[in-house]
Design a protein around this motif. Structure first.
Motif, PDB file in Angstrom:
ATOM      1  N   VAL A  37       1.013  -1.227  -0.037  1.00 31.33           N
ATOM      2  CA  VAL A  37      -0.144   0.084  -0.003  1.00 31.33           C
ATOM      3  C   VAL A  37       0.855   1.180  -0.159  1.00 31.33           C
ATOM      4  CG1 VAL A  37      -1.937   1.121   1.038  1.00 31.33           C
ATOM      5  CG2 VAL A  37      -1.721  -1.308   1.269  1.00 31.33           C
ATOM      6  N   ILE A  38       1.368   1.675  -1.090  1.00 33.11           N
ATOM      7  CA  ILE A  38       2.593   2.453  -1.418  1.00 33.11           C
ATOM      8  C   ILE A  38       2.001   4.066  -1.010  1.00 33.11           C
ATOM      9  CG2 ILE A  38       2.434   3.186  -3.942  1.00 33.11           C
ATOM     10  CD1 ILE A  38       5.455   1.744  -1.624  1.00 33.11           C
ATOM     11  N   ASP A  39       0.747   4.275  -1.063  1.00 29.59           N
ATOM     12  CA  ASP A  39       0.273   5.425  -0.648  1.00 29.59           C
ATOM     13  C   ASP A  39      -0.994   5.389   0.199  1.00 29.59           C
ATOM     14  OD1 ASP A  39      -0.636   8.049  -0.462  1.00 29.59           O
ATOM     15  OD2 ASP A  39      -1.175   8.696  -2.474  1.00 29.59           O
ATOM     16  N   PRO A  40      -0.642   5.244   1.502  1.00 30.42           N
ATOM     17  CA  PRO A  40      -2.087   4.960   2.222  1.00 30.42           C
ATOM     18  C   PRO A  40      -3.092   5.851   1.978  1.00 30.42           C
ATOM     19  CG  PRO A  40      -0.085   4.532   3.503  1.00 30.42           C
ATOM     20  CD  PRO A  40       0.352   5.371   2.215  1.00 30.42           C
ATOM     21  N   LEU A  41      -2.706   7.371   1.896  1.00 32.13           N
ATOM     22  CA  LEU A  41      -4.075   8.172   1.647  1.00 32.13           C
ATOM     23  C   LEU A  41      -4.800   7.934   0.386  1.00 32.13           C
ATOM     24  CD1 LEU A  41      -5.707  10.635   2.469  1.00 32.13           C
ATOM     25  CD2 LEU A  41      -4.045  11.914   1.673  1.00 32.13           C
TER      26      LEU A  41
ATOM     27  N   ALA B 188      -2.158  11.673   9.055  1.00 39.01           N
ATOM     28  CA  ALA B 188      -1.361  10.780   9.282  1.00 39.01           C
ATOM     29  C   ALA B 188      -0.819   9.712   8.155  1.00 39.01           C
ATOM     30  CB  ALA B 188      -1.604   9.780  10.669  1.00 39.01           C
ATOM     31  N   MET B 189      -1.932   9.547   7.248  1.00 43.16           N
ATOM     32  CA  MET B 189      -1.930   8.638   6.077  1.00 43.16           C
ATOM     33  C   MET B 189      -1.033   9.316   5.175  1.00 43.16           C
ATOM     34  SD  MET B 189      -5.964   7.430   5.245  1.00 43.16           S
ATOM     35  CE  MET B 189      -6.904   6.972   6.618  1.00 43.16           C
TER      36      MET B 189
ATOM     37  N   PRO C 228     -12.406   0.328   7.106  1.00 45.78           N
ATOM     38  CA  PRO C 228     -12.393   0.541   8.748  1.00 45.78           C
ATOM     39  C   PRO C 228     -11.105   0.042   9.148  1.00 45.78           C
ATOM     40  CG  PRO C 228     -13.691  -1.333   7.781  1.00 45.78           C
ATOM     41  CD  PRO C 228     -13.437  -0.598   6.743  1.00 45.78           C
ATOM     42  N   ASP C 229     -10.311  -0.715   8.597  1.00 49.87           N
ATOM     43  CA  ASP C 229      -8.912  -1.029   9.170  1.00 49.87           C
ATOM     44  C   ASP C 229      -8.145   0.060   9.102  1.00 49.87           C
ATOM     45  OD1 ASP C 229      -9.597  -3.455   9.811  1.00 49.87           O
ATOM     46  OD2 ASP C 229      -8.518  -4.555   8.360  1.00 49.87           O
ATOM     47  N   GLN C 230      -7.841   0.719   7.928  1.00 54.53           N
ATOM     48  CA  GLN C 230      -7.242   2.061   7.922  1.00 54.53           C
ATOM     49  C   GLN C 230      -7.627   2.987   8.680  1.00 54.53           C
ATOM     50  OE1 GLN C 230      -6.015   2.000   2.938  1.00 54.53           O
ATOM     51  NE2 GLN C 230      -5.614   3.905   4.145  1.00 54.53           N
ATOM     52  N   GLU C 231      -8.722   3.337   8.956  1.00 51.74           N
ATOM     53  CA  GLU C 231      -9.376   4.107  10.049  1.00 51.74           C
ATOM     54  C   GLU C 231      -8.746   3.916  11.359  1.00 51.74           C
ATOM     55  OE1 GLU C 231     -13.258   5.658   7.494  1.00 51.74           O
ATOM     56  OE2 GLU C 231     -13.419   4.107   9.118  1.00 51.74           O
ATOM     57  N   LYS C 232      -8.840   2.642  11.497  1.00 51.69           N
ATOM     58  CA  LYS C 232      -8.403   2.187  12.958  1.00 51.69           C
ATOM     59  C   LYS C 232      -6.857   2.373  13.096  1.00 51.69           C
ATOM     60  CE  LYS C 232     -11.737  -1.710  13.317  1.00 51.69           C
ATOM     61  NZ  LYS C 232     -11.861  -3.062  13.183  1.00 51.69           N
ATOM     62  N   TYR C 233      -6.028   2.333  12.139  1.00 55.14           N
ATOM     63  CA  TYR C 233      -4.804   2.330  12.132  1.00 55.14           C
ATOM     64  C   TYR C 233      -4.228   3.672  12.191  1.00 55.14           C
ATOM     65  CZ  TYR C 233       0.283   1.733  11.243  1.00 55.14           C
ATOM     66  OH  TYR C 233       1.835   1.819  11.496  1.00 55.14           O
ATOM     67  N   TRP C 234      -4.631   4.457  10.993  1.00 57.31           N
ATOM     68  CA  TRP C 234      -4.173   5.709  10.913  1.00 57.31           C
ATOM     69  C   TRP C 234      -4.859   6.790  11.478  1.00 57.31           C
ATOM     70  CZ3 TRP C 234       0.182   5.789   8.429  1.00 57.31           C
ATOM     71  CH2 TRP C 234       0.544   4.975   7.764  1.00 57.31           C
ATOM     72  N   LEU C 235      -5.976   6.683  11.966  1.00 57.01           N
ATOM     73  CA  LEU C 235      -6.909   7.666  12.785  1.00 57.01           C
ATOM     74  C   LEU C 235      -7.292   8.911  12.001  1.00 57.01           C
ATOM     75  CD1 LEU C 235      -5.300   7.500  16.336  1.00 57.01           C
ATOM     76  CD2 LEU C 235      -7.133   6.066  15.314  1.00 57.01           C
ATOM     77  N   THR C 236      -6.296   9.661  11.284  1.00 57.17           N
ATOM     78  CA  THR C 236      -6.489  10.593  10.385  1.00 57.17           C
ATOM     79  C   THR C 236      -5.919  10.674   9.224  1.00 57.17           C
ATOM     80  OG1 THR C 236      -4.494  11.882  10.989  1.00 57.17           O
ATOM     81  CG2 THR C 236      -6.650  12.113  12.662  1.00 57.17           C
TER      82      THR C 236
ATOM     83  N   SER D 145       3.143   8.220   4.011  1.00 56.43           N
ATOM     84  CA  SER D 145       3.080   7.660   2.596  1.00 56.43           C
ATOM     85  C   SER D 145       4.477   7.808   1.955  1.00 56.43           C
ATOM     86  CB  SER D 145       2.228   8.420   1.847  1.00 56.43           C
ATOM     87  OG  SER D 145       2.255   8.404   0.424  1.00 56.43           O
ATOM     88  N   PRO D 146       5.093   6.574   1.906  1.00 55.12           N
ATOM     89  CA  PRO D 146       6.334   6.563   0.805  1.00 55.12           C
ATOM     90  C   PRO D 146       6.291   7.476  -0.554  1.00 55.12           C
ATOM     91  CG  PRO D 146       5.788   4.669   1.660  1.00 55.12           C
ATOM     92  CD  PRO D 146       4.597   5.090   1.842  1.00 55.12           C
ATOM     93  N   ALA D 147       5.183   7.429  -1.172  1.00 54.47           N
ATOM     94  CA  ALA D 147       4.834   8.149  -2.546  1.00 54.47           C
ATOM     95  C   ALA D 147       4.797   9.418  -2.430  1.00 54.47           C
ATOM     96  CB  ALA D 147       3.463   7.618  -3.052  1.00 54.47           C
ATOM     97  N   ILE D 148       3.946  10.156  -1.433  1.00 52.29           N
ATOM     98  CA  ILE D 148       3.925  11.285  -1.073  1.00 52.29           C
ATOM     99  C   ILE D 148       5.523  11.981  -0.732  1.00 52.29           C
ATOM    100  CG2 ILE D 148       3.015  13.139   0.450  1.00 52.29           C
ATOM    101  CD1 ILE D 148       0.240  11.549   0.347  1.00 52.29           C
TER     102      ILE D 148
END
Length: 307
Positions: free
Chosen positions: A170-174, A210-211, A199-207, A215-218
Motif C-alpha cells: 500500500v504505497i500511498d495509504p492516503l 497521518a496517512m 475501517p482497518d485504515q481508519e483504526k490504524y491511521w486515525l486521520t 506515505s512513501p509515495a508522497i
C-alpha cells in the motif's frame, strides 16, 4: 553465495521473543537454513491492513526462501486496538536492530539484513527502509546485553536495510483510502477486501493527515531525503485493491531520485496471489524472483566487502 543459489537447505523453524513490551511479548518465527552461512536474513512483515494477521501468515513463502539459503524472521507487531500508527513501525524498527545485534545466532551478518513485506506489510517495509533512523520509529532502545558485543558497544546499530522486497505494498495509504472510498460509494461489484480495508485504515491511521505523513509515495514527491536501498516491487497485473497508478507514481519517483528498483508484474494474478494462489505459475515465478533478487544482492554485498 553461488552455492546457496544452487542448493536446497534443510530448515530449522523456531519461535523467539524479540521484544517484551510491558509484559506483552512480541515473537519472531525464525526460518533458519542449516549450514555455515553467512546467509542473508529477511525481516518479514505480514499484511492485513495494519490490523490483522500474524507472523504465521506467509509460512509457505518463508519456508521456500529458507530452503534457498535465505533466513527469515517473520515478526508479530503491535496492532489496533492495542495501538495505532506509528506503534507497529516502532516494533519493526526495533526488530531490524535486534536481528543485527544478534546476527551471529542466525548465521548472518548485519550488512546482509533486509526487509520483505506483503500489502500493508510492504508499506511498512518501505517506510522502515526509507526512514531507518527516524526518531519517530527508533524509540525502543536495545537492551544493554544486545547493545554490547565482543567488538564493543553497538548502541549505534540502526535499522538500515540491505534491500527491500515489497509485495503489492500500500504505497500511498492516503491515496488508497480515497480510492477505496470512491469504489465503495460507486456501488458493487468491487473486491470484498474494500469493505475491510476502509475501517482497518481508519483504526490504524486515525486521520488522513497521518496517512499522508506515512506515505512513501508522497514523501518522495515532497523531495525529502531518505535511505534508498535496492527494491524489488512485485504486483499482480489484475490487482485492483492496490491501484496501479499509485505503483507507477512511486516507481517513477524512486527512479527519478536515483534509486535502484526492479518491478515485476505477473499476468492473470490479482491481489495477494503469492499467499492465496499457492499452486499458480505466478506464485512460483514470484517466489523464484524474490529468492534470485535477495541472493544477488547478497553476492554484491559480500563481493564489495572483499574488494
Amino acid at each position: 553465495m553461488n552455492q546457496a543459489a544452487n542448493q536446497s537447505f534443510d530448515v530449522e523453524i523456531r519461535d523467539v521473543v524479540y521484544l517484551d513490551k510491558a509484559g506483552a511479548p512480541l515473537e519472531a518465527r525464525m526460518y533458519l537454513p542449516r549450514g555455515e552461512g553467512p546467509f542473508p536474513l529477511i525481516v518479514e512483515i505480514h499484511g492485513g491492513a495494519w490490523c490483522r494477521g500474524s507472523r504465521l501468515d506467509e509460512h509457505t513463502l518463508n519456508e521456500a526462501l529458507a530452503k534457498r539459503g535465505i533466513a527469515v524472521a517473520a515478526i508479530d507487531f503491535t496492532m489496533p486496538p492495542a495501538a495505532s500508527y506509528p506503534a507497529s513501525l516502532c516494533d519493526i524498527n526495533f526488530a531490524m536492530r535486534w536481528v543485527k545485534s544478534t546476527a551471529a545466532q542466525w548465521r548472518t551478518r548485519p550488512e546482509l539484513v533486509g526487509l520483505l513485506g506483503v500489502s500493508s506489510g510492504g508499506h511498512q517495509a518501505i517506510v522502515t527502509a526509507m526512514r531507518s533512523r527516524d526518531p519517530l520509529f527508533a524509540v525502543e532502545p536495545l537492551p544493554l546485553a544486545l547493545a554490547q558485543t565482543d567488538a564493543g558497544l553497538n548502541a549505534d546499530i540502526d535499522a538500515r536495510a540491505a534491500f527491500v522486497v515489497a509485495c503489492w505494498p500500500v504505497i500511498d495509504p492516503l491515496g488508497r483510502y480515497l480510492y477505496a472510498k470512491a469504489l465503495q460509494s460507486s456501488g458493487k461489484p468491487y473486491p470484498p477486501a474494500i469493505d475491510r480495508v476502509i475501517p482497518d485504515q481508519e483504526k490504524y491511521w486515525l486521520t488522513e493527515d497521518a496517512m499522508a505523513e506515512g506515505s512513501p509515495a508522497i514523501a518522495l514527491e515532497r523531495g525529502e531525503p531518505f535511505d534508498m536501498p535496492p527494491v524489488l516491487y512485485l504486483q499482480g497485473e489484475d490487482d485492483i485493491v492496490h491501484p496501479r497508478a499509485q505503483l507507477e507514481r512511486f516507481v517513477t519517483a524512486w527512479q527519478r531520485a536515483g534509486g535502484n528498483l526492479t518491478l515485476r508484474l505477473y499476468a492473470n494474478e490479482a491481489e495477494s496471489f503469492i499467499t492465496k494462489q499457492l499452486d499458480s505459475a505466478g506464485t512460483a515465478n514470484a517466489i523464484a524472483d524474490i529468492g534470485d533478487f535477495v541472493l544477488q544482492q547478497t553476492e554484491t554485498i559480500l563481493a564489495a566487502s572483499l574488494s
